[in-house]
Design a protein around this motif. Structure first.
Motif, mmCIF file in Angstrom:
data_model
loop_
_atom_site.group_PDB
_atom_site.id
_atom_site.type_symbol
_atom_site.label_atom_id
_atom_site.label_comp_id
_atom_site.label_asym_id
_atom_site.label_seq_id
_atom_site.Cartn_x
_atom_site.Cartn_y
_atom_site.Cartn_z
ATOM 1 N N THR A 75 -56.266 48.954 6.278
ATOM 2 C CA THR A 75 -56.421 47.505 6.370
ATOM 3 C C THR A 75 -55.106 46.826 6.012
ATOM 4 O OG1 THR A 75 -58.774 47.602 5.803
ATOM 5 C CG2 THR A 75 -57.661 45.486 5.487
ATOM 6 N N ARG A 99 -53.449 43.207 5.035
ATOM 7 C CA ARG A 99 -53.738 41.847 4.591
ATOM 8 C C ARG A 99 -52.613 40.938 5.091
ATOM 9 N NH1 ARG A 99 -54.784 40.539 -1.127
ATOM 10 N NH2 ARG A 99 -56.230 39.010 -0.240
ATOM 11 N N SER A 146 -51.255 36.934 6.011
ATOM 12 C CA SER A 146 -51.392 35.508 5.737
ATOM 13 C C SER A 146 -50.550 34.727 6.736
ATOM 14 C CB SER A 146 -50.939 35.185 4.303
ATOM 15 O OG SER A 146 -51.061 33.805 4.035
ATOM 16 N N GLU A 168 -57.214 41.875 7.561
ATOM 17 C CA GLU A 168 -57.836 40.835 6.736
ATOM 18 C C GLU A 168 -56.928 39.609 6.804
ATOM 19 O OE1 GLU A 168 -58.434 39.938 2.031
ATOM 20 O OE2 GLU A 168 -58.986 41.942 2.710
ATOM 21 N N ASP A 218 -55.743 35.726 6.295
ATOM 22 C CA ASP A 218 -55.803 34.547 5.426
ATOM 23 C C ASP A 218 -55.110 33.393 6.137
ATOM 24 O OD1 ASP A 218 -55.837 33.071 2.713
ATOM 25 O OD2 ASP A 218 -53.707 33.113 3.220
ATOM 26 N N TYR A 227 -50.724 40.858 -0.633
ATOM 27 C CA TYR A 227 -50.647 40.759 0.820
ATOM 28 C C TYR A 227 -49.566 41.697 1.352
ATOM 29 C CZ TYR A 227 -53.820 36.805 0.872
ATOM 30 O OH TYR A 227 -54.931 36.026 0.740
#
Length: 335
Positions: A118, A120, A122, A149, A151, A164
């Protein structure tokens, strides 16, 4: 050496010099990694959790290291830890060792295996709302074993502190400790609805916007000061209007509703302009360029799951048809 009679047996076992040196090096490495982890985590307790050992074991290793070096590396109080001068010097040499060990493990695990895990990520709110659904659907087809994921935030995240892997940033200088990679160069457009143009007239020069109701973004330092450039000449105008907001999507919607002229990123209104819902004002004048780039923590090496996402997104945004559809300019386009 061995002496053996009816009363006494003495056995001496002598290790080869190579084994002694190896044991000493292994111990030194363990101490150094423990020390670097204590500094990074800020406490013995958190370091023990990160290393998977007891707090007592961490304390013992630091004590042994200081004894071996003949100097104190840490000031210890009930509330905090602080580095001594010797500790700072020692940390410059071993501070990245825990990450290097973890990176080596990741690299070996990735050899011959599938890229998975995964990431992360942003991105700015308005940018993500326009682009990321299509981009991530395409990425899923390209690399189905990697999950993302996402953001969406108007506030830049602290990637390291908040865990992140990657961010896309617009027009913000990246922190020196992070790696940055150019992605594209964007520009704002000034747009208004056909009804607003019919009411206020089509401006021929930036100065004419002083007589328009203008919608400004108070997220920026000087939201009413719009500076244009044409053929090397700077043309600035101070604008006024009935509304100020810190959300580009809201400013776009106000412009669509005929509230006035809005300054918004080209990617947000390119489709509106193409379909006639909005008109681009002053297209011969450029507003300042806004660099867009990837930002990510420095890791050796970067995890494969992060590398594959960065490479995919860079290629996806660089496609000419895609760039034109999204209202982007490539990094090499100076116009």
């Amino acid at each position: 050496m061995q002496i053996n009679d009816n009363r006494l047996q003495i056995v001496f076992t002598v290790k080869p010099m190579e084994t002694m040196a190896s044991d000493h090096l292994e111990q030194q490495l363990q101490w150094a990694v423990t020390f670097a982890t204590v500094v990074a985590q800020g406490s013995f307790t958190r370091a023990a959790e990160a290393l998977g050992c007891t707090k007592a074991a961490v304390s013992k290793r630091i004590t042994q290291l200081e004894a071996a070096l003949g100097t104190q590396l840490l000031y210890r109080t009930t509330r905090r830890l602080a580095l001594t001068e010797a500790g700072r010097v020692y940390l410059t040499h071993c501070g990245d060792w825990p990450e290097r060990v973890a990176a080596a493990q990741r690299a070996v695990a990735e050899v011959g295996g599938k890229v998975a895990g995964t990431v992360r990520l942003s991105v700015p709110t308005s940018f993500g709302g326009v682009f990321m659904a299509r981009a991530l659907l395409a990425f899923r087809e390209h690399c189905p074993e990697v999950a993302v994921e996402l953001d969406l935030s108007a506030i830049p995240r602290d990637l390291e502190a908040e865990g992140y892997d990657l961010a896309i940033r617009l027009n913000l200088a990246p922190p020196e400790r992070l790696v940055s990679r150019p992605l594209a160069v964007l520009r704002d457009w000034v747009v208004a609805s056909p009804a607003a143009v019919a009411t206020h007239g089509l401006p021929a020069q930036p100065a004419a916007l002083a007589d328009w109701p203008c919608l400004t973004n108070h997220h920026f330092r000087e939201p009413e000061h719009w500076a244009f450039e044409r053929d090397g000449t700077l043309l600035a105008v101070n604008v006024t209007g009935p509304w100020r907001a810190n959300d580009y999507s809201l400013l776009r919607n106000l412009a669509l509703g005929g509230a006035g002229a809005a300054r918004v990123p080209s990617y947000l209104v390119a489709a509106d302009v193409a379909e006639g819902r909005l008109l681009r004002l002053l297209p011969a004048f450029d507003l300042p360029a806004q660099p867009m780039y990837f930002v990510y923590p420095r890791r050796l090496p970067q995890p494969a799951k992060v590398r594959v996402l960065i490479d995919f997104l860079a290629d996806w945004f660089a496609q000419p048809a895609q760039a034109a559809l999204l209202g982007l300019r490539s990094v090499g386009d100076k116009g």
